[in-house]
Design a protein around this motif. Structure first.
Motif, PDB file in Angstrom:
ATOM      1  N   VAL A   1       0.835  -1.198   0.000  1.00  0.00           N
ATOM      2  CA  VAL A   1       0.000   0.000   0.000  1.00  0.00           C
ATOM      3  C   VAL A   1       0.874   1.254   0.000  1.00  0.00           C
ATOM      4  O   VAL A   1       0.657   2.177  -0.790  1.00  0.00           O
ATOM      5  N   GLU A   2       1.897   1.253   0.849  1.00  0.00           N
ATOM      6  CA  GLU A   2       2.770   2.428   0.921  1.00  0.00           C
ATOM      7  C   GLU A   2       3.515   2.659  -0.384  1.00  0.00           C
ATOM      8  O   GLU A   2       3.664   3.787  -0.846  1.00  0.00           O
ATOM      9  N   GLU A   3       3.964   1.584  -0.979  1.00  0.00           N
ATOM     10  CA  GLU A   3       4.694   1.739  -2.243  1.00  0.00           C
ATOM     11  C   GLU A   3       3.776   2.238  -3.365  1.00  0.00           C
ATOM     12  O   GLU A   3       4.195   3.027  -4.204  1.00  0.00           O
ATOM     13  N   LEU A   4       2.543   1.768  -3.349  1.00  0.00           N
ATOM     14  CA  LEU A   4       1.591   2.248  -4.357  1.00  0.00           C
ATOM     15  C   LEU A   4       1.301   3.733  -4.136  1.00  0.00           C
ATOM     16  O   LEU A   4       1.197   4.500  -5.089  1.00  0.00           O
ATOM     17  N   ARG A   5       1.236   4.104  -2.862  1.00  0.00           N
ATOM     18  CA  ARG A   5       0.993   5.504  -2.552  1.00  0.00           C
ATOM     19  C   ARG A   5       2.170   6.358  -3.024  1.00  0.00           C
ATOM     20  O   ARG A   5       1.988   7.377  -3.686  1.00  0.00           O
ATOM     21  N   ALA A   6       3.367   5.878  -2.704  1.00  0.00           N
ATOM     22  CA  ALA A   6       4.575   6.616  -3.090  1.00  0.00           C
ATOM     23  C   ALA A   6       4.665   6.772  -4.608  1.00  0.00           C
ATOM     24  O   ALA A   6       5.162   7.773  -5.111  1.00  0.00           O
ATOM     25  N   ALA A   7       4.156   5.778  -5.314  1.00  0.00           N
ATOM     26  CA  ALA A   7       4.198   5.845  -6.780  1.00  0.00           C
ATOM     27  C   ALA A   7       3.069   6.714  -7.330  1.00  0.00           C
ATOM     28  O   ALA A   7       2.921   6.857  -8.549  1.00  0.00           O
ATOM     29  N   GLY A   8       2.267   7.254  -6.430  1.00  0.00           N
ATOM     30  CA  GLY A   8       1.185   8.137  -6.856  1.00  0.00           C
ATOM     31  C   GLY A   8       0.037   7.405  -7.518  1.00  0.00           C
ATOM     32  O   GLY A   8      -0.708   7.985  -8.308  1.00  0.00           O
ATOM     33  N   LEU A   9      -0.137   6.149  -7.206  1.00  0.00           N
ATOM     34  CA  LEU A   9      -1.169   5.365  -7.885  1.00  0.00           C
ATOM     35  C   LEU A   9      -2.444   5.212  -7.069  1.00  0.00           C
ATOM     36  O   LEU A   9      -3.470   4.779  -7.581  1.00  0.00           O
ATOM     37  N   LEU A  10      -2.366   5.569  -5.786  1.00  0.00           N
ATOM     38  CA  LEU A  10      -3.477   5.260  -4.900  1.00  0.00           C
ATOM     39  C   LEU A  10      -4.459   6.426  -4.762  1.00  0.00           C
ATOM     40  O   LEU A  10      -4.040   7.566  -4.605  1.00  0.00           O
TER      41      LEU A  10
END
Ligand code: ARG
Length: 572
Positions: free
Chosen positions: A268-277
């Protein structure tokens, strides 16, 4: 080099010499003997591109084509087809080389690290017929790739996590409290059903079940211990099925959904960091522009639910990330029901965007259709229930046992059992593996157990026929030269030379039926050869050469069936 690669290379060179260097050579095994052994049909396209007459171009290509020592006749057929007839001497030398080699002349490929993920049942229930296709298709693909020289990693991504385990644990605790100490899990199916009844009838029970899920996910030692018992018992059930099915999945290949539990918040955090969430109704969602809803909006894939729970996709993202970071794979093959294709397409897309898998790691969903009953509806018991896989396999053996007893009453019971196991299980597997995996097929006992037609018993019988020649033959010269004079000899040798190309195409597109159809062709051509060209009754060099062709046929059938996970017998 395989025979197809060799011809391809020569035709490509001839196309270049004829002024069409950019045209791809398109070579295929000929569909009829009168078209020779291989057909080049890329000339049409080349002529079109060059705006020249196809026949003239074909003439130039043929003039430039160097197949010295390989073909003895090359002719133009139709406007742009070139028919290539292989030279008998060439096929004879190739067969001799194959026969002397333990790998039947097949060169190991440049190895890739390939994961074949297959079977992957949801645990705490027994395997049912719905798990058959993934288990056997995946196993055949793993075997073929391994044989070709790839570094194959088998994976069983079992469903061993999730809300149903809370329900099961709650039920287990309840019956134990009621004084029933027997862990009534020998029959998982009944256990599951009873737990479900409790879950549906009692709100209070359902709450307890949900509480167990939370405790399980929180790592509560007591609940984890109960969970481990379920997993262990379920996996034992699966292993009994794999053993009977001759499927090479062991405990060490199991890495279930639970293994990724700790990674999910990280995902979840990595998806957030990638701006996808994005947030949507309290849930965390990835919106994918390339997938559209009915209202033509970007489709949302839920990563974390409002209540904090994760989903099937989240776990799969964790698995891909692990497969790249830790296992460093080149290719991951998911052998899973075609009805999950959207899930995989979306999951792969998120992986690429989030960088969980670089483009260099190929991700492939290898789907398959549904197994149907005789009524053309998904396969069910007479009362409409799901068929346990182990029971289906037992029935296969019983039916084969009855057939064998009728055919060979003189055999001992142990011999009959051995043959029945190989034939019964082989028949079930082959009926599946001989169809294009993408199509649905009708499961029919009589067709699959027939000794004629494209069936396992027919191929197994063809193999025993070869073996019986060698039991009768005396003084076999394993180094005798092969001399091909008769058409039936040539057709057989030409087909035998296609084994390597067949395996390569199986591995490329993940289609085991290419191999099944090939073996059926070999068995059929052997049968024609056997009728047209007496082996034991002929003499001298002819006899020795025919024995060699029979030997290569036997080895090819055995190796090929083994790659499909089907056993052969010396007699039957
Ligand atoms: N357990 C799933 C099911 O029974 C199949 C898992 C397929 N593999 C995956 N990586 N999603 O439907």
């Amino acid at each position: 080099m395989t025979i197809l690669q060799l011809i391809n290379e020569r035709v490509q060179a001839a196309l270049s010499a004829a002024g069409a260097p950019d045209a791809p050579a398109v070579i295929q095994p000929a569909s009829k003997p009168e078209f020779g052994d291989y057909q080049a049909n890329g000339v049409m396209g080349a002529a079109k591109a060059l705006k020249t007459n196809p026949r003239e171009l074909a003439q130039k290509v043929v003039a430039a084509l160097d197949l010295q020592g390989i073909a003895d006749k090359v002719e133009i057929a139709g406007p742009g087809f070139i028919n290539i007839h292989l030279a008998p001497e060439y096929l004879a030398r190739r067969s001799e080389t194959a026969l002397k080699d333990a790998r039947l002349g097949i060169t190991p490929v440049a190895p890739q690290r390939v994961m074949v993920e297959y079977s992957s049942p949801n645990l705490a229930k027994e395997m049912h017929v719905g798990h058959l296709r993934s288990s056997i298709i995946g196993d055949a693909l793993a075997r073929v790739m391994e044989f070709l020289g790839h570094d194959v990693v088998r994976a069983n991504h079992v469903g061993d996590w999730g809300t149903q385990f809370g329900m099961l644990t709650a039920y287990l605790v309840e019956i134990r409290q009621a004084g029933d100490n027997a862990l009534e899990l020998s029959d998982l199916e009944t256990f599951y059903r009873n737990a479900k009844v409790r879950f549906d009838e009692s709100e209070e029970f359902a709450d307890r079940a949900r509480d167990y899920v939370v405790r399980l996910q929180g790592g509560d030692a007591e609940v984890l211990k109960l969970w481990e018992q379920f997993v262990d018992i379920s996996l034992k059930h699966c292993e009994a099925v794999y053993q009977k099915l001759n499927v090479g999945l062991k405990r060490e290949h199991v890495r279930g959904e639970s293994a990724y539990n700790d990674d999910l918040p990280v995902i979840v955090e990595e998806l957030r960091a990638a701006g996808l969430l994005s947030e949507s109704d309290g849930a965390e969602v990835v919106f994918l522009e390339e997938f559209r809803t009915q209202d033509d909006e970007p489709m949302g894939v839920i990563i974390r639910k409002k209540d904090g729970g994760f989903l099937y996709t989240t776990t799969d993202l964790g698995a891909v990330r692990y497969r790249h970071k830790v296992l460093n794979l080149d290719r991951v093959i998911y052998v899973v029901d075609a009805r999950q294709s959207q899930h995989f397409a979306q999951m792969f897309s998120i992986c690429r965007k989030a960088g969980f898998a670089p483009e260099s790691m190929k991700l492939e969903h290898i789907g398959f259709g549904v197994m149907m009953g005789d009524d053309g509806k998904p396969f069910k018991t007479r009362s409409g229930g799901t068929v346990k896989l182990i029971e289906l396999l037992d029935e296969a053996e019983e039916r084969a046992y009855a057939l064998v007893s009728e055919k060979n009453p003189e055999l001992s019971d142990a011999e009959k059992r051995e043959i029945a196991a190989a034939v019964g299980i082989g028949a079930v597997k082959y009926a599946d593996l001989s169809k294009n995996r993408m199509s649905d097929y009708i499961f029919n006992w009589d067709t699959m157990l027939a000794f004629e037609g494209n069936t396992a018993p027919y191929l197994q019988y063809a193999y025993t026929r070869v073996q019986s020649v060698f039991r009768k033959a005396e003084n076999v010269d394993a180094n005798a030269p092969i001399v091909i004079t008769e058409p039936a000899e040539k057709h057989l040798a030409a087909a035998l030379a296609q084994f390597e190309d067949t395996l390569l195409s199986v591995a490329e597109g993940c289609y085991p039926h290419y191999l099944s159809n090939y073996l059926y062709q070999i068995a059929t051509l052997f049968s024609r050869f056997y009728e047209a060209c007496p082996i034991l009754k002929s003499e001298g060099e002819v006899r020795a050469s025919r024995l060699q062709l029979a030997a290569l046929t036997g080895k090819t059938l055995k190796t090929g069936l083994d790659l499909l996970g089907i056993k052969v017998l010396e007699t039957m």
